[in-house]
Design a protein around this motif. Structure first.
Motif, PDB file in Angstrom:
ATOM      1  N   VAL A 176      11.188  -6.104 -43.687  1.00 42.11           N
ATOM      2  CA  VAL A 176      10.856  -4.771 -43.176  1.00 42.11           C
ATOM      3  C   VAL A 176      12.095  -4.220 -42.497  1.00 42.11           C
ATOM      4  CG1 VAL A 176       9.436  -3.468 -41.551  1.00 42.11           C
ATOM      5  CG2 VAL A 176       8.424  -5.337 -42.871  1.00 42.11           C
ATOM      6  N   ASN A 185      11.695   2.007 -40.069  1.00 39.55           N
ATOM      7  CA  ASN A 185      10.662   1.274 -39.344  1.00 39.55           C
ATOM      8  C   ASN A 185      11.130   0.789 -37.972  1.00 39.55           C
ATOM      9  OD1 ASN A 185       8.377   1.210 -41.239  1.00 39.55           O
ATOM     10  ND2 ASN A 185       9.803   0.120 -42.576  1.00 39.55           N
ATOM     11  N   ILE A 230       7.049  -7.925 -49.707  1.00 40.96           N
ATOM     12  CA  ILE A 230       7.230  -6.615 -49.084  1.00 40.96           C
ATOM     13  C   ILE A 230       8.730  -6.388 -48.906  1.00 40.96           C
ATOM     14  CG2 ILE A 230       6.777  -5.174 -47.067  1.00 40.96           C
ATOM     15  CD1 ILE A 230       4.260  -5.823 -48.626  1.00 40.96           C
ATOM     16  N   SER A 237       5.206  -1.454 -45.586  1.00 39.41           N
ATOM     17  CA  SER A 237       6.159  -1.869 -44.555  1.00 39.41           C
ATOM     18  C   SER A 237       5.905  -1.179 -43.212  1.00 39.41           C
ATOM     19  CB  SER A 237       7.608  -1.666 -45.022  1.00 39.41           C
ATOM     20  OG  SER A 237       7.920  -0.314 -45.211  1.00 39.41           O
ATOM     21  N   TYR A 240       3.315  -3.265 -41.445  1.00 41.14           N
ATOM     22  CA  TYR A 240       3.899  -4.474 -40.857  1.00 41.14           C
ATOM     23  C   TYR A 240       4.687  -4.127 -39.595  1.00 41.14           C
ATOM     24  CZ  TYR A 240       2.626  -7.887 -44.442  1.00 41.14           C
ATOM     25  OH  TYR A 240       1.924  -8.748 -45.259  1.00 41.14           O
TER      26      TYR A 240
END
Length: 251
Positions: A176, A185, A230, A237, A240
């Motif tokens: 991620v 992210n 992923i 993502s 997560y």
């Protein structure tokens, strides 16, 4: 007139000396941050222990790396000490115990009641093209950069898993991070802590517990069987990342 100029020059010199002495005598200490990666309060052991998530899947962890950054210490009056950015990017690698301890030097003496930091690298402020203050070589060596897109892997989490209906071990891979300017992210974390007294010339200890079980089970319940890989995934993502934001606690 000449005497006045001399007096003025002497006054300026005196002010500079006082300022320099003030900087040199400013009280500061060190914060020693110890990081413990756990799974449901059980110490994480790579490639040996088996853990179970809320989906009933059993998993072993073979690799765990993640990036922490942008540390800020906040005292009881709300004053913030922003740790120098050039020194505020850290790679945590469960396989390298040296990365599980971080020393923050020259932290102003105070009683701190919270700590802020980032999961990953904030590319809105530090785009990868800028070199991110010399962090790129370390990230590249640790394989924390995407090979086909501009951005960092904020977490590299890999291992094997089985399910209640399939006892054959299958691989999983969860990476991620940020992907250019399309998907980011990066997450900010703020943790309240018991008053941390940083005294002049002393070291104060702070423990950061990271519960890896929450990667799967927190804001979202995520199953390995539904998607065991992923990477650049705009749908999963962020889920997560939302879970990862909850996995930190400090004391």
């Amino acid at each position: 007139m000449k005497n006045r100029n001399v007096n003025l020059l002497l006054a300026v010199i005196l002010l500079l000396v006082v300022a320099c002495n003030s900087d040199e005598t400013a009280e500061s200490g060190t914060v020693n941050l110890s990081i413990s990666n756990v799974v449901n309060n059980k110490n994480l052991v790579l490639s040996a222990e088996t853990y179970t998530n809320d989906s009933g899947e059993s998993y072993q962890i073979d690799e765990l790396k993640y990036i922490l950054s942008d540390f800020v210490f906040v005292d009881a009056q709300g004053n913030e000490f922003v740790y120098p950015k050039a020194e505020s990017f850290f790679l945590v690698n469960e396989a390298d115990k040296n990365t599980l301890t971080i020393d923050f030097s020259k932290v102003p003496a105070a009683d701190y009641t919270s700590v802020k930091f980032g999961f990953g690298v904030d590319q809105s402020k530090y785009p990868i093209a800028s070199g991110t203050l010399n962090f790129i070589p370390m990230a590249q060596e640790a394989q924390m950069l995407w090979g086909w897109a501009a951005g960092y892997k904020f977490i590299k989490f890999e291992g094997t898993y089985t399910t209640p209906t399939n006892d054959k071990a299958e691989d999983f891979l969860i990476h991620v991070g940020s992907h250019g300017d399309k998907l980011d992210n990066y997450k900010q974390i703020e943790l309240a802590i018991a008053p941390l007294n940083v005294a002049n010339g002393k070291t104060a200890d702070l423990n950061l517990k990271v519960d890896i079980a929450k990667v799967f089970d927190a804001v979202n319940t995520l199953s390995l069987a539904s998607k065991p890989e992923i990477q650049i995934d705009p749908e999963n993502s962020p889920k997560y990342a939302a879970n990862i934001q909850t996995m930190f606690s400090a004391n």
